[in-house]
Write an enzyme that holds these catalytic residues in place. Structure first.
Site, PDB file in Angstrom:
ATOM      1  N   CYS A   7       4.502   2.421  -8.799  1.00  0.00           N
ATOM      2  CA  CYS A   7       5.119   2.786 -10.086  1.00  0.00           C
ATOM      3  C   CYS A   7       4.710   4.211 -10.455  1.00  0.00           C
ATOM      4  O   CYS A   7       5.513   4.980 -10.997  1.00  0.00           O
ATOM      5  CB  CYS A   7       4.721   1.803 -11.181  1.00  0.00           C
ATOM      6  N   GLY A  93      -0.464  -9.415   4.837  1.00  0.00           N
ATOM      7  CA  GLY A  93      -1.043  -8.068   4.908  1.00  0.00           C
ATOM      8  C   GLY A  93      -0.572  -7.132   3.817  1.00  0.00           C
ATOM      9  O   GLY A  93      -0.680  -5.914   3.948  1.00  0.00           O
ATOM     10  N   THR A  95      -0.855  -4.939   0.744  1.00  0.00           N
ATOM     11  CA  THR A  95      -1.972  -4.298   0.037  1.00  0.00           C
ATOM     12  C   THR A  95      -1.530  -3.641  -1.266  1.00  0.00           C
ATOM     13  O   THR A  95      -2.356  -3.380  -2.134  1.00  0.00           O
ATOM     14  CB  THR A  95      -2.649  -3.227   0.922  1.00  0.00           C
ATOM     15  N   HIS A 100       8.014  -3.486  -1.153  1.00  0.00           N
ATOM     16  CA  HIS A 100       8.369  -2.309  -0.358  1.00  0.00           C
ATOM     17  C   HIS A 100       8.736  -2.721   1.053  1.00  0.00           C
ATOM     18  O   HIS A 100       8.232  -3.708   1.582  1.00  0.00           O
ATOM     19  CB  HIS A 100       7.215  -1.294  -0.327  1.00  0.00           C
ATOM     20  N   HIS A 102       8.781  -1.246   4.905  1.00  0.00           N
ATOM     21  CA  HIS A 102       8.360  -0.213   5.846  1.00  0.00           C
ATOM     22  C   HIS A 102       9.511   0.016   6.828  1.00  0.00           C
ATOM     23  O   HIS A 102      10.121  -0.956   7.305  1.00  0.00           O
ATOM     24  CB  HIS A 102       7.164  -0.681   6.669  1.00  0.00           C
TER      25      HIS A 102
HETATM   26  P1  5GP Z   1       1.419  -2.980   2.674  1.00  0.00           P
HETATM   27  O1  5GP Z   1       0.142  -3.123   3.436  1.00  0.00           O
HETATM   28  O2  5GP Z   1       1.250  -3.381   1.233  1.00  0.00           O
HETATM   29  O3  5GP Z   1       2.593  -3.622   3.317  1.00  0.00           O
HETATM   30  O4  5GP Z   1       1.765  -1.447   2.712  1.00  0.00           O
HETATM   31  C1  5GP Z   1       1.308  -0.502   1.793  1.00  0.00           C
HETATM   32  C2  5GP Z   1       1.528   0.839   2.420  1.00  0.00           C
HETATM   33  O5  5GP Z   1       1.415   1.818   1.418  1.00  0.00           O
HETATM   34  C3  5GP Z   1       0.492   1.186   3.496  1.00  0.00           C
HETATM   35  O6  5GP Z   1       1.155   1.457   4.727  1.00  0.00           O
HETATM   36  C4  5GP Z   1      -0.211   2.412   2.935  1.00  0.00           C
HETATM   37  O7  5GP Z   1      -0.545   3.369   3.920  1.00  0.00           O
HETATM   38  C5  5GP Z   1       0.792   2.943   1.935  1.00  0.00           C
HETATM   39  N1  5GP Z   1       0.215   3.654   0.797  1.00  0.00           N
HETATM   40  C6  5GP Z   1      -0.820   3.222   0.020  1.00  0.00           C
HETATM   41  N2  5GP Z   1      -1.078   4.129  -0.943  1.00  0.00           N
HETATM   42  C7  5GP Z   1      -0.184   5.129  -0.781  1.00  0.00           C
HETATM   43  C8  5GP Z   1       0.045   6.346  -1.483  1.00  0.00           C
HETATM   44  O8  5GP Z   1      -0.618   6.704  -2.464  1.00  0.00           O
HETATM   45  N3  5GP Z   1       1.051   7.145  -1.019  1.00  0.00           N
HETATM   46  C9  5GP Z   1       1.816   6.800   0.061  1.00  0.00           C
HETATM   47  N4  5GP Z   1       2.771   7.653   0.429  1.00  0.00           N
HETATM   48  N5  5GP Z   1       1.628   5.652   0.741  1.00  0.00           N
HETATM   49  C10 5GP Z   1       0.644   4.831   0.329  1.00  0.00           C
HETATM   50 ZN    ZN Z   2       4.943  -1.082  -9.401  1.00  0.00          ZN
END
Ligand code: 5GP
Ligand code: ZN
Length: 114
Positions: A7, A93, A95, A100, A102
């Site tokens: 956000c 996984g 975080t 979102h 990927h």
């Molecule tokens: P998840 O593990 O939740 O599927 O993916 C979260 C992703 O967000 C991770 O790949 C991590 O590298 C990315 N991420 C976390 N914090 C930031 C940030 O501040 N900026 C960007 N561009 N990516 C982020």
């Molecule tokens: Zn949010």
């Protein structure tokens, strides 16, 4: 949503390398890329995870996949192939608790994940 990193990225409070934006979604490069191309595509609406997709908010999901089509063309990975990933919850996984997707590409990816 307060204290949500994504956000804050949407609001411009945290910088990001944005590659696409419209009124419903943004896409930006992952800060810690797991492949030569690693982009995140997120709805501007704060949806916690795939568990919270509903009749009311699900239109944005189709839109995200259309945006991904555009992005993979621009990033030149549409022909080589790519992977779209959504991590949901602890075991998945996840975080960052803002839905979102990927988009990973630019090299041959392994399957299955660990
Ligand atoms: P998840 O593990 O939740 O599927 O993916 C979260 C992703 O967000 C991770 O790949 C991590 O590298 C990315 N991420 C976390 N914090 C930031 C940030 O501040 N900026 C960007 N561009 N990516 C982020
Ligand atoms: Zn949010």
């Amino acid at each position: 949503m307060e204290n949500c990193i994504f956000c804050k990225i949407i609001k411009g409070e945290i910088p990001s390398k944005k590659i696409y934006e419209d009124d419903k979604v943004i896409a930006f490069h992952d800060i810690s890329p797991a492949a030569p191309v690693h982009v995140l595509v997120i709805p501007k609406e704060h949806i916690e995870s795939a568990n919270y997709i509903t009749q009311e908010n699900s239109k944005v999901i189709a839109h995200i996949f259309q945006v991904i089509n555009k992005i993979v063309e621009e990033l030149n990975i549409s022909q080589g192939g790519y992977r779209i990933v959504n991590n949901c919850g602890n075991d998945g996984g996840q975080t960052v608790n803002h839905l979102h997707f990927h988009v990973l590409g630019g090299r041959e990816l392994q399957w299955p994940p660990g």
